[in-house]
Design an enzyme around this catalytic site. Structure first.
Site, PDB file in Angstrom:
ATOM      1  N   LYS A   1     -81.768 -74.747  67.863  1.00  0.00           N
ATOM      2  CA  LYS A   1     -82.614 -75.316  66.818  1.00  0.00           C
ATOM      3  C   LYS A   1     -81.936 -76.508  66.157  1.00  0.00           C
ATOM      4  O   LYS A   1     -80.715 -76.585  66.065  1.00  0.00           O
ATOM      5  CB  LYS A   1     -82.939 -74.249  65.764  1.00  0.00           C
ATOM      6  CG  LYS A   1     -83.564 -72.988  66.336  1.00  0.00           C
ATOM      7  CD  LYS A   1     -84.878 -73.260  67.044  1.00  0.00           C
ATOM      8  CE  LYS A   1     -86.003 -73.567  66.099  1.00  0.00           C
ATOM      9  NZ  LYS A   1     -86.476 -72.395  65.349  1.00  0.00           N
TER      10      LYS A   1
ATOM     11  N   ASP B   1     -93.537 -77.145  68.873  1.00  0.00           N
ATOM     12  CA  ASP B   1     -93.910 -76.451  67.648  1.00  0.00           C
ATOM     13  C   ASP B   1     -95.417 -76.218  67.671  1.00  0.00           C
ATOM     14  O   ASP B   1     -96.198 -76.956  67.064  1.00  0.00           O
ATOM     15  CB  ASP B   1     -93.506 -77.269  66.423  1.00  0.00           C
ATOM     16  CG  ASP B   1     -93.535 -76.435  65.151  1.00  0.00           C
ATOM     17  OD1 ASP B   1     -93.674 -75.204  65.257  1.00  0.00           O
ATOM     18  OD2 ASP B   1     -93.424 -77.007  64.059  1.00  0.00           O
TER      19      ASP B   1
ATOM     20  N   CYS C   1     -69.031 -54.928  32.928  1.00  0.00           N
ATOM     21  CA  CYS C   1     -70.338 -55.069  33.566  1.00  0.00           C
ATOM     22  C   CYS C   1     -71.335 -55.657  32.569  1.00  0.00           C
ATOM     23  O   CYS C   1     -71.442 -55.151  31.438  1.00  0.00           O
ATOM     24  CB  CYS C   1     -70.829 -53.706  34.054  1.00  0.00           C
ATOM     25  SG  CYS C   1     -72.531 -53.712  34.669  1.00  0.00           S
TER      26      CYS C   1
ATOM     27  N   GLU D   1     -85.445 -77.525  78.148  1.00  0.00           N
ATOM     28  CA  GLU D   1     -86.801 -77.965  77.852  1.00  0.00           C
ATOM     29  C   GLU D   1     -86.947 -78.212  76.356  1.00  0.00           C
ATOM     30  O   GLU D   1     -86.191 -77.663  75.554  1.00  0.00           O
ATOM     31  CB  GLU D   1     -87.812 -76.888  78.286  1.00  0.00           C
ATOM     32  CG  GLU D   1     -87.672 -76.442  79.738  1.00  0.00           C
ATOM     33  CD  GLU D   1     -88.478 -75.187  80.036  1.00  0.00           C
ATOM     34  OE1 GLU D   1     -89.218 -74.728  79.134  1.00  0.00           O
ATOM     35  OE2 GLU D   1     -88.374 -74.656  81.152  1.00  0.00           O
TER      36      GLU D   1
ATOM     37  N   CYS E   1     -74.731 -46.949  35.048  1.00  0.00           N
ATOM     38  CA  CYS E   1     -75.138 -48.354  35.009  1.00  0.00           C
ATOM     39  C   CYS E   1     -76.614 -48.439  35.363  1.00  0.00           C
ATOM     40  O   CYS E   1     -77.044 -47.961  36.423  1.00  0.00           O
ATOM     41  CB  CYS E   1     -74.309 -49.175  36.000  1.00  0.00           C
ATOM     42  SG  CYS E   1     -74.819 -50.904  36.131  1.00  0.00           S
TER      43      CYS E   1
ATOM     44  N   CYS F   1     -73.936 -52.560  31.769  1.00  0.00           N
ATOM     45  CA  CYS F   1     -73.560 -51.317  31.070  1.00  0.00           C
ATOM     46  C   CYS F   1     -72.222 -51.393  30.356  1.00  0.00           C
ATOM     47  O   CYS F   1     -71.789 -50.416  29.754  1.00  0.00           O
ATOM     48  CB  CYS F   1     -73.545 -50.155  32.055  1.00  0.00           C
ATOM     49  SG  CYS F   1     -72.209 -50.240  33.286  1.00  0.00           S
TER      50      CYS F   1
ATOM     51  N   TYR G   1     -94.949 -73.325  80.709  1.00  0.00           N
ATOM     52  CA  TYR G   1     -93.497 -73.223  80.897  1.00  0.00           C
ATOM     53  C   TYR G   1     -93.061 -72.006  81.715  1.00  0.00           C
ATOM     54  O   TYR G   1     -91.894 -71.893  82.081  1.00  0.00           O
ATOM     55  CB  TYR G   1     -92.763 -73.235  79.556  1.00  0.00           C
ATOM     56  CG  TYR G   1     -93.225 -72.222  78.536  1.00  0.00           C
ATOM     57  CD1 TYR G   1     -92.994 -70.858  78.702  1.00  0.00           C
ATOM     58  CD2 TYR G   1     -93.873 -72.630  77.369  1.00  0.00           C
ATOM     59  CE1 TYR G   1     -93.392 -69.935  77.763  1.00  0.00           C
ATOM     60  CE2 TYR G   1     -94.293 -71.711  76.411  1.00  0.00           C
ATOM     61  CZ  TYR G   1     -94.044 -70.366  76.624  1.00  0.00           C
ATOM     62  OH  TYR G   1     -94.461 -69.443  75.686  1.00  0.00           O
TER      63      TYR G   1
ATOM     64  N   LYS H   1     -88.579 -77.569  72.801  1.00  0.00           N
ATOM     65  CA  LYS H   1     -89.229 -76.424  72.160  1.00  0.00           C
ATOM     66  C   LYS H   1     -90.387 -76.943  71.304  1.00  0.00           C
ATOM     67  O   LYS H   1     -90.192 -77.421  70.189  1.00  0.00           O
ATOM     68  CB  LYS H   1     -88.239 -75.646  71.302  1.00  0.00           C
ATOM     69  CG  LYS H   1     -88.808 -74.349  70.753  1.00  0.00           C
ATOM     70  CD  LYS H   1     -87.767 -73.569  69.980  1.00  0.00           C
ATOM     71  CE  LYS H   1     -88.337 -72.226  69.514  1.00  0.00           C
ATOM     72  NZ  LYS H   1     -89.522 -72.380  68.655  1.00  0.00           N
TER      73      LYS H   1
ATOM     74  N   CYS I   1     -68.782 -52.845  39.431  1.00  0.00           N
ATOM     75  CA  CYS I   1     -68.938 -52.086  38.190  1.00  0.00           C
ATOM     76  C   CYS I   1     -68.560 -50.636  38.451  1.00  0.00           C
ATOM     77  O   CYS I   1     -69.004 -50.029  39.431  1.00  0.00           O
ATOM     78  CB  CYS I   1     -70.385 -52.184  37.692  1.00  0.00           C
ATOM     79  SG  CYS I   1     -70.802 -50.986  36.409  1.00  0.00           S
TER      80      CYS I   1
END
Length: 707
Positions: free
Chosen positions: A331, A134, A428, A130, A452, A431, A242, A132, A446
């Protein structure tokens, strides 16, 4: 809502560690809940359907990879959004479920394979395909053939009573066209607005200097959810049916196609594009065909819905979480755009993982201006040959923050000789601690730990999050302020702030939004948080692999912090470790990965000290079991061996419908063990405990329950 960049949005689900997955699922829940409310409750979506679908897809994918991390409030087990308080509430006869999404032929095959595995068959079932729509889902209740109530989806179980409004829609019959109507039936379908009617409505609103609607879906939802039904009547709404729910099962139809034909006989419009497809290939041909025709249709669709045609098979399959097993939405593709990378920066997450993030020339995709995007990791950058200055394809898929698909084929695909090659830093950026590359993963991390600032801040944010102590008004800004002023070093320090005197906070008064009153309010919120449910206490600790769902499982089994700490101590004591691990993993949903992470967490002295410090500052509410209404509800059942009449998945579903808890191992907490053919060691242990039952006895138990 400014979505911001989640710490791990640049990683694919497969690249996440369990700790990262926990954080990403928390981020996704917050985003999805917000956008669900904007869409379902407020009729004012801020992101496209494709972007929302990408959020849900990422959430579902992570949950499948990390089932122990599924949250108690997961979007995969929730439908819609809380209903608005401007309408009265009305309960549906059965929950209005939401559909899982597919995006390609492989996803469709996964859907088919999952059905065959659940039913233990290689049969290919006919499917009804079917369009879909919106629009806005509604449920129409008819009694003796007369329309008595119209309800929006709401949260899936309870919706908004919009009866006067649905009566104004001329495609909804007030009485069913039949001399023998069902005593009670709930017709389900979609209220929507045709494109032509939408354009005319906006033209009239423009002429009247009224704000226009963004799209037909918003127009339909806003028109139906009016307190004055005369406004609804003035809007060009239409309806397509539906499905139905019938408590007394008087209507005899055997297929989805026959159900639609019956709806049409009763006077309801049905989708004119519906087809019965016999193979996966036929479904995908229909998908391609409708994708091409989509723009020319008189109404908007965002995909197709595939349903098993046989209604008996639908009933056997049932549902899982918020979705039926027998249906899926395919979709249409997400929107894409082409822009240029202007910079690549590094972000440090709570567990120290370094994430490269692209800064982009601003581009509009799906109504949203995009300026940053995921680059996943260094290996992904190299694989896609990405570099500063590259023109790239960006799509809103995989997260609210878009991801870079790859280089645009309409531009240069090779880096300019003068363009620097991207390299992960050796230190890093926060730090300056050394960076370590995990040899088992693509992650760079890190090594600074709580030294840190990014990792320390992340741990605090997790602790005060909604799933944790949920301290009202205590946000990231406050955490940063207190850390910078050395007022807090560990999360337990939050509960000693008042003892440091309000005057200590006076230097913060010059900061925007901060002062004596806000400090007093914060202290009050902290005091409120001192009484915390046990499951949230566990979640707030930040144990890798222990999300909200696993925290609830631990709280249910061990009930108090004292019992849990005793188990944790046993896990790291050689003489008791095996027995403790066996006890922990007897909980359905907890396996070796969680057990290992808990052991590693507790072996770190600072974590054990945090647990103990918290117990001195807060009152943990012991977990209380929910009262049950049947003699079976709350009891634990385990299946072992091969069952003749059901697959293991179907047997588990039936047991859960009966109120039983399905366990994965046998212990003194188990009430029944169903023994099939060629059972394993569970049968021996169950026999010793005297709790075995045969499959025939199990079937008799089902029949007794159903009667």
């Amino acid at each position: 809502m400014k979505s911001g960049l989640s710490p791990y949005s640049t990683y694919t689900p497969e690249e996440l560690t369990r700790d990262q997955a926990i954080q990403e699922l928390a981020y996704l829940e917050k985003q999805i809940r917000y956008h669900n409310e904007r869409y379902h409750r407020d009729d004012a979506p801020e992101i496209s359907d494709a972007a929302f679908d990408a959020l849900m897809h990422r959430n579902t994918t992570i949950e499948k990879l990390f089932p122990d991390c599924v949250r108690a409030d997961s979007p995969s087990i929730k439908v819609g959004a809380p209903i608005s308080d401007i309408f009265t509430k009305a309960a549906h006869l059965e929950p209005m479920l939401s559909l899982d999404n597919a995006f390609c032929a492989e996803d469709l095959q996964t859907f088919i394979t999952r059905i065959q595995r659940f039913l233990n068959t290689d049969t290919s079932y006919d499917c009804v395909v079917e369009a879909k729509y919106d629009g806005l889902s509604v449920a129409l209740r008819y009694e003796q053939g007369v329309l008595v109530r119209g309800t929006t989806r709401g949260d899936g179980r309870v919706g908004e009573n919009v009866t006067p409004n649905v009566r104004t829609i001329n495609t909804i019959p007030h009485t069913l066209r039949t001399a023998t109507p069902p005593p009670v039936i709930e017709i389900r379908g979609e209220v929507f607005m045709n494109r032509h009617d939408f354009i005319e409505l906006n033209t009239r609103r423009t002429a009247a200097t009224e704000p226009v609607f963004a799209n037909p879906r918003n127009a339909a939802a806003g028109s139906l959810r009016q307190l004055d039904e005369r406004i609804t009547a003035s809007r060009p709404l239409t309806f397509v049916a539906y499905s139905w729910v019938e408590p007394e099962k008087n209507t005899t139809t055997s297929t989805q196609r026959a159900l639609l034909d019956q709806l049409q006989t009763w006077g309801f419009p049905i989708c004119p594009l519906t087809r019965v497809c016999h193979t996966k290939e036929a479904i995908m041909r229909r998908y391609a065909e409708m994708g091409e025709k989509r723009a020319d249709l008189p109404f908007e669709i965002d995909g197709l819905v595939v349903k098993i045609n046989n209604l008996d098979i639908q009933r056997r399959l049932g549902s899982v979480g918020r979705s039926p097993r027998w249906a899926i939405a395919i979709k249409f593709p997400a929107e894409q755009g082409i822009t240029r990378i202007t910079a690549i920066t590094i972000q440090v997450g709570r567990t120290g993982v370094l994430t490269p993030v692209a800064t982009l020339e601003p581009i509009g995709i799906g109504g949203v201006v995009v300026q940053r995007a995921s680059l996943h990791n260094a290996d992904e950058i190299a694989r896609k040959n990405l570099f500063v200055g590259a023109r790239v394809i960006v799509q809103r898929a995989g997260d609210v923050i878009p991801q870079v698909v790859g280089l645009s084929q309409s531009s240069d695909t090779h880096k300019h000789p003068d363009s620097p090659v991207f390299q992960m830093p050796h230190e890093c950026p926060v730090c300056q601690s050394p960076i370590h590359k995990d040899p088992q993963k693509v992650a760079y991390r890190c090594t600074g730990g709580l030294r840190c600032g990014a990792q320390r801040l992340g741990r605090f944010i997790h602790f005060i999050s909604k799933g944790g102590f949920n301290i009202d008004g205590f946000g990231e800004r406050h955490v940063k302020d207190f850390i910078d002023r050395s007022l807090i070093a560990t999360p337990a320090d939050i509960f000693t702030l008042r003892s440091q005197q309000t005057a200590t906070l006076t230097p913060l008064a010059h900061l925007p939004g901060w002062g004596v009153t806000s400090a007093q309010n914060l202290f009050a919120a902290i005091d409120d948080a001192r009484h915390v449910p046990f499951n949230r206490f566990i979640y707030a600790l930040g144990i890798p692999s222990v999300g909200e769902r696993t925290a609830k499982l631990l709280a249910q089994r061990y009930e108090t912090p004292e019992y849990l700490a005793e188990l944790f101590d046993q896990l790291i004591t050689s003489e008791t470790a095996h027995r403790a691990a066996e006890d922990l993993m007897s909980i359905d949903g907890i396996g070796e990965a969680v057990c290992g992470d808990v052991r590693t967490f507790w072996a770190e002295p600072s974590n054990k000290k945090l647990f103990q410090d918290l117990c001195t500052h807060v009152t943990v509410k012991p977990h209380t079991q929910i009262s049950h209404t049947t003699e079976l509800a709350g009891k634990t059942i385990v299946f072992t061996g091969t069952l003749k009449h059901h697959t293991r998945a179907e047997a588990k579903t039936i047991a859960e419908r009966m109120g039983l808890t399905v366990g994965s191992s046998v212990s003194t907490q188990t009430h029944f063990v169903v023994v099939g053919e060629a059972p394993g060691s569970k049968a021996k242990k169950a026999h010793e405990l005297g709790i075995t039952i045969s499959e025939d006895a199990w079937l008799a138990l089902i029949r007794t329950h159903d009667s």
